[in-house]
Structures are given as C-alpha cells and as structure tokens.
Design an enzyme around this catalytic site. Structure first.
Site, short mmCIF file in Angstrom:
data_model
loop_
_atom_site.label_atom_id
_atom_site.label_comp_id
_atom_site.label_asym_id
_atom_site.label_seq_id
_atom_site.Cartn_x
_atom_site.Cartn_y
_atom_site.Cartn_z
N ARG A 17 12.04 26.27 -18.28
CA ARG A 17 11.80 27.69 -18.08
C ARG A 17 10.40 28.09 -18.49
O ARG A 17 10.21 28.74 -19.53
CB ARG A 17 12.82 28.46 -18.92
CG ARG A 17 12.80 29.94 -18.70
CD ARG A 17 13.86 30.63 -19.54
NE ARG A 17 13.99 32.02 -19.15
CZ ARG A 17 15.14 32.65 -19.01
NH1 ARG A 17 16.26 32.04 -19.26
NH2 ARG A 17 15.18 33.91 -18.65
N ASP A 53 2.50 6.59 2.34
CA ASP A 53 2.88 7.20 3.62
C ASP A 53 2.17 6.55 4.80
O ASP A 53 2.70 6.54 5.92
CB ASP A 53 2.48 8.70 3.63
CG ASP A 53 3.39 9.51 2.75
OD1 ASP A 53 4.61 9.23 2.74
OD2 ASP A 53 2.90 10.42 2.07
N HIS A 105 -4.05 10.51 -3.35
CA HIS A 105 -2.76 10.81 -3.97
C HIS A 105 -2.97 11.77 -5.12
O HIS A 105 -3.99 11.73 -5.80
CB HIS A 105 -2.11 9.52 -4.46
CG HIS A 105 -0.66 9.67 -4.79
ND1 HIS A 105 -0.21 10.08 -6.03
CD2 HIS A 105 0.45 9.48 -4.03
CE1 HIS A 105 1.11 10.12 -6.01
NE2 HIS A 105 1.54 9.76 -4.82
N ILE A 159 -7.55 13.63 7.39
CA ILE A 159 -6.79 12.46 7.82
C ILE A 159 -5.64 12.27 6.82
O ILE A 159 -5.88 12.07 5.63
CB ILE A 159 -7.67 11.18 7.82
CG1 ILE A 159 -9.07 11.46 8.36
CG2 ILE A 159 -6.96 10.05 8.56
CD1 ILE A 159 -9.15 11.72 9.83
N MET A 160 -4.42 12.35 7.28
CA MET A 160 -3.28 12.27 6.37
C MET A 160 -2.98 10.82 5.99
O MET A 160 -3.23 9.90 6.77
CB MET A 160 -2.05 12.90 7.02
CG MET A 160 -2.24 14.37 7.40
SD MET A 160 -2.78 15.41 6.02
CE MET A 160 -1.21 15.55 5.12
N HIS A 163 11.34 10.82 19.20
CA HIS A 163 11.94 12.12 19.51
C HIS A 163 11.29 13.23 18.70
O HIS A 163 10.65 12.98 17.71
CB HIS A 163 13.43 12.09 19.14
CG HIS A 163 14.26 11.29 20.09
ND1 HIS A 163 14.57 11.72 21.34
CD2 HIS A 163 14.83 10.07 19.95
CE1 HIS A 163 15.31 10.82 21.94
NE2 HIS A 163 15.48 9.80 21.12
N ARG A 179 14.91 7.88 -2.21
CA ARG A 179 14.64 8.55 -3.50
C ARG A 179 15.88 9.14 -4.16
O ARG A 179 15.86 9.45 -5.34
CB ARG A 179 13.62 9.66 -3.28
CG ARG A 179 12.28 9.12 -2.93
CD ARG A 179 11.22 10.17 -2.93
NE ARG A 179 9.94 9.49 -3.12
CZ ARG A 179 8.84 10.07 -3.56
NH1 ARG A 179 8.85 11.34 -3.87
NH2 ARG A 179 7.74 9.38 -3.70
#
Lengths: 331, 331
Positions: free
Chosen positions: B312, B268, B217, B212-213, B178, B293
C-alpha cells in the site's frame, strides 16, 4: 541498481505517483475530492455530480449535468452476451467476483481502443456496474431476467429498485438478507437485540480478544471523516423504517469501543445498518462500495496514464545463491 | 505518517516484499529460479519439472513428477459454463483479455475457498490456461468446439496440438498468421525477405528514429540471459522447418542493433521467430508467455500471502488545498 531497504513493510509511506483527486489522511487537510470537503459534497451534491467532477475536473453546470445524467442512463443497458455470461455465474459466487467477471467481459465486448476513449470507457463502466451486479443477483437468487435500462433519474435509484425489485419509498425497501453474512460489521451488530445486550456482548468479545470489525483505519489515525456522514444517514434511515434497533445497537457498540479501546468507528461500521435499512442484502455491501468508488478509480487511472510510468517496485531476494542440479534418478 | 519522496519514479528500486523464487537483474547472480541457473533448467528440465520446483520448493523425484504430470493432465478439462462463456467472447478480443475473463470465470465456478487450497488452485489455473486460450481460439476463429482433455504427456504438447489442430512433428506445425499483428517484434521481422533487406531496412528505421521492438530491457542492463537460449531454439526450429529466412533476418536485425545502437536483443526478440516456427499465431505470443509465467506468478502469490501484508504505497497530492462550492445555477 542498488536496492534500498526502507522503513515500513508493504511500501507504507512510499510515494508511487501523484494525484489531484483526493487527500486521504493528510494531517490538517481532512478528506477532500479535488479540494471539496466531503461533508459539503455529501450535503449538496448528487452522486452523478461528484462523479462528473472527479472524471471531468469541475462541477457540472445544469446543461452539463443533464447531458451527463442522460449519458449514464443510456449506458445502463447490458449486451446480450454479457447477460448470458452473468446467467452462468453461480449463485454462490462472491458478488465482488461477479463484478470482476462482468467488467472483464464488458471490456471484451466493448474494447476501449486507445486512451483517447478513456472518458467514454469510464462512464460506461460506472453506469454498467449497478446493472451487472443487479442482473446477476436477481437471476441467480430469484430466477428473474431483469431489464436494466430503467427510467430512474439517478444511479442510486436504479440500483436500489433493480436490486430489490421494488420502487417504493426508502422505508418500504427493507428486504431479506441473502447469502453468507460476509460483512463482518453487520454480522456483529445483528447479533444483539438491545442496547444492553450489545454493551455486554461487546465487552465479552473484547475480553475474549475477539476482533470487532468496523473500527480503526489503516490511514486515518484519529477519526474517519466519513463516519459522521454515514452515521447521520443510518440514524435517519432507521427512523424512516420505523425500527431503529439496528442503529441503536450500532451506537452502543461504538460507545463501548471508544470507552474500552479508544477506537473510532470507520465508514464501514454505520454503513452496515444504513445499507440494511435500504434493503440491500449483506453480500452486496462491498460491491455497492465499489460501484461508488468506480468514479474515483477510473479518474485515478487517467492520472496514472497521463504520467505514463509503470509502477515497478522490487522484491528482496532471500533464496539460495546457487542450487546444484540433481538428475531425477538421484532425487 | 510523513511521506518520503524518493529517487526514481514508479517505485523503482524500492522493495515491496521478499522472494526466494528468482533473481532478476541482480549483478553477479545471473537469472536463477530458486538458485538454479536458467541455462541449466532450459537444457535439463521439462516445464512441468520447473513448475513443480517453483510451486513446491524442490525438484520432483520420479514418482512426484509422474503424479504431478498426471494431476496437471486431469486439470485440463474446462467446465461447461466456462466453455459457454468463452463461446461468447468475440473473435476480435485480445487473447490476453480472453485469459483474464476465462480465469475470472474459472474462479467463480471453482472458488479457492481459503489459502490452504492454494497449491491446488495454482495447479488448476496453470493447467487450465492452455485449454482456455485454445478453446476460445479454435471456436472464435474456426468455429470448432474442441475437447481440451487430451492425452498429450506435456502441457506444451497439449497447447500446440490444440492450437493448431495438428499433431505432427514440429516442422509441420507451421500455421497461418491470424489476427492483428500485435507482436511488434514479429511485425518488424516479417517485413524483410532477405538479410540485406533487413540490414538496410533497420538502418533506415533507425535514421527515421523509429522504435525497434525486442531490444534493451527495463531491468537487465548488459544482456538478457534468456536470449541465448531462445535464440538457439529459434535457429534449431528454423532448420527443422526447412526455411531459416525468419531466423536469418532476426540475426541480421540483432547485428545492426548492436553495431548501430549498442543494444542487446531481449527474450521477446527471438521468441517471435521461434513461436512462429512452432505454428503459433502472432496474437497468441503474449498469452503463451503468460501461461509459462503462471507457475512463477502463483508461487509469488503464495510468498506474499505468507507475508500477509497489503502492499500500500501512497500518492503525493497535487490538487487544490481548498475548493469553494458553487451552486449549480451559478456555474
């Protein structure tokens, strides 16, 4: 990649990026927005003018200003689905969490698409924030469904009239205090009914080592440059309201804190009385602060996007080197 | 407070805090959770067991495990107001934004109160996440209002059966794809209908300098220690489904990337085919990653709270020193 261990917890003093928007706590520079001193902006510019300057890089001329004001006005409308979500947020919810949920839902209903739309998105968020918080507040606290698309020429006017349901002059806007007194400065100030009481009460609190909120600052070390501007407004609003007690008590607390602890009032301190004189319920103090800041935050997001760099510090690992697995039956 | 200018943009290599939870990319340590090697956890532990260990500090014994599983099961229910909000989130919304809005609303309806409740809050968020995403998905895509409080003994089983509306064996769960193909790895892999086509197609993409995904890393430099675990599962699931093409194409892409670019597959990459074999629609890949996660993120929040230090860092100011105010008429 070797980890460096540096002075100062929480990345204090480390540079995460670059900004051309504002100097905060830089020695000798005061507080400026794109180089304009805040004192000058507070005196001469409207909120919309400052927002435009932060988001578009320069002060607007008259036609830019008129166009921008009209655009922000047209963005006051909330989609029905967002109103329906706000109607389901409980009365007891912290108003900051309402802004979080409301802006999250707005993002679902009107997704930004890609970065080329970021100025539209920033303007839409900015204009919708007062509508979100006031729509929820009036619905949850008073059972009223309000129309957020008003004709008020400014965001400030729209916000105040929607919040209090009144359109009178400033002096008549003083409203009731709702919700938990979550603004600690206000909580302290409203305890006292005279200067003398405030003087003695604060000294007693100090002797008991209680923390007085609204003094000192994490970044500013000698004074908060915003304080004198907000203080002058608190005084003026007290006079307009015909009841300066809250201002006088505030002044007394500031005097004691300076004399006894050598601490200066920060911008939060006189905002308590100034906001109160405007009729703003205490739980709405922080959301109002946030609404103003939205113009600068979104401008800062644009800078970070232009830099296109994930901010990704590390953590130092302090756990065990190796743990031995034990089967469940043996645990 | 003088600013230090340091190597590496985006605070790379700077330490923002401490953690006993996990080693990521520490030379010689591999990837561990509280010292346990992920390879061992993936083989021996359930998700609930790992979550308990992250959140409570030790592996649960049988009675702790039973109690924890029962608790997570009881937390699968969504309040009516949250369901009503999810019903108003458009079908076109990115599922990650649905999780953001849903968890924000959950926080309004069931506020944490103070930090002493943080373990309850973490468990509630963890158990509610699969319910939130599946409730929204089934409602917006199929017009069905589902009951999220199921009897499935595990979170994984509950998630899969709610998402696909089926309770059959893994091999039968393969569902339609989908939404927009927002998982880039999947997008690449599903283009090819044979090993040979994949081999030539990837080489052509590389020649055209297309990205290319699913390779390389930001933190790991030689290999992603999770890859071999996920890869083995992708293979097994492909065999169970009776159609290993997607796995074989993935393997071919990996081979070409290693030979031509000396790049390793990250977690992934094989997740794309593994998730697909499980019947998970592509837009839900990232939310599923996030659900897992959540156990570690909430444990990390607890560590940061124990440290009680605002993170901070600063920004370097690059704007004008002083800007001169110009009245509107003169702009």
């Amino acid at each position: 990649m070797a980890e460096k261990k540096l002075e100062g917890a929480g990345l204090r003093g480390q540079v995460a990026g670059h900004t051309a928007l504002s100097t905060v706590g830089k020695a000798g520079k005061g507080l400026t927005y794109r180089g304009y001193a805040i004192e000058e902006l507070a005196e001469k510019a409207t909120f919309e003018e400052v927002a435009y300057m932060l988001l578009y890089g320069h002060l607007p001329n008259q036609s830019e200003y008129d166009e921008y004001s009209a655009k922000l006005k047209s963005y006051r409308r909330l989609p029905d689905e967002l109103k329906e979500v706000l109607q389901r947020v409980p009365k007891s919810t912290h108003p900051m969490d309402v802004l979080r949920t409301g802006s999250s839902m707005l993002g679902n209903l009107e997704p930004e698409g890609d970065f080329s739309n970021q100025n539209e998105t920033a303007d839409r968020i900015l204009a919708a924030m007062p509508s979100i918080i006031t729509y929820w507040y009036r619905f949850s606290h008073q059972g009223e469904t309000i129309e957020t698309e008003t004709d008020h020429p400014t965001m400030g006017g729209q916000f105040l009239s929607l919040l209090t349901g009144e359109t009178g002059a400033i002096g008549t806007l003083r409203g009731p205090l709702h919700g938990g007194a979550n603004e600690a400065a206000m909580e302290t100030i409203e305890k006292f009914s005279s200067r003398e009481e405030a003087n003695q009460g604060i000294k007693k609190m100090l002797a008991n080592k209680e923390k007085i909120m609204g003094f000192g600052h994490a970044v500013y070390s000698n004074e908060d440059p915003r304080n004198k501007i907000v203080k002058a407004w608190a005084k003026k609003l007290g006079e307009l309201s015909g009841d300066s007690l809250l201002y006088e008590v505030s002044e007394e607390v500031e005097t004691v804190m300076t004399e006894e602890k050598d601490l200066f009032a920060n911008t939060d301190f006189y905002m308590a009385s100034a906001y109160h004189y405007l009729g703003i319920p205490t739980p709405i103090f922080t959301p109002l602060f946030v609404i103003g800041r939205t113009s600068g935050w979104t401008a800062n997001v644009m800078e970070q996007r232009a830099d296109n760099r994930i901010i990704r510090p590390s953590e130092e690992y302090t756990g065990p080197d190796k743990s031995e697995w034990v089967d469940m039956a043996d645990r």
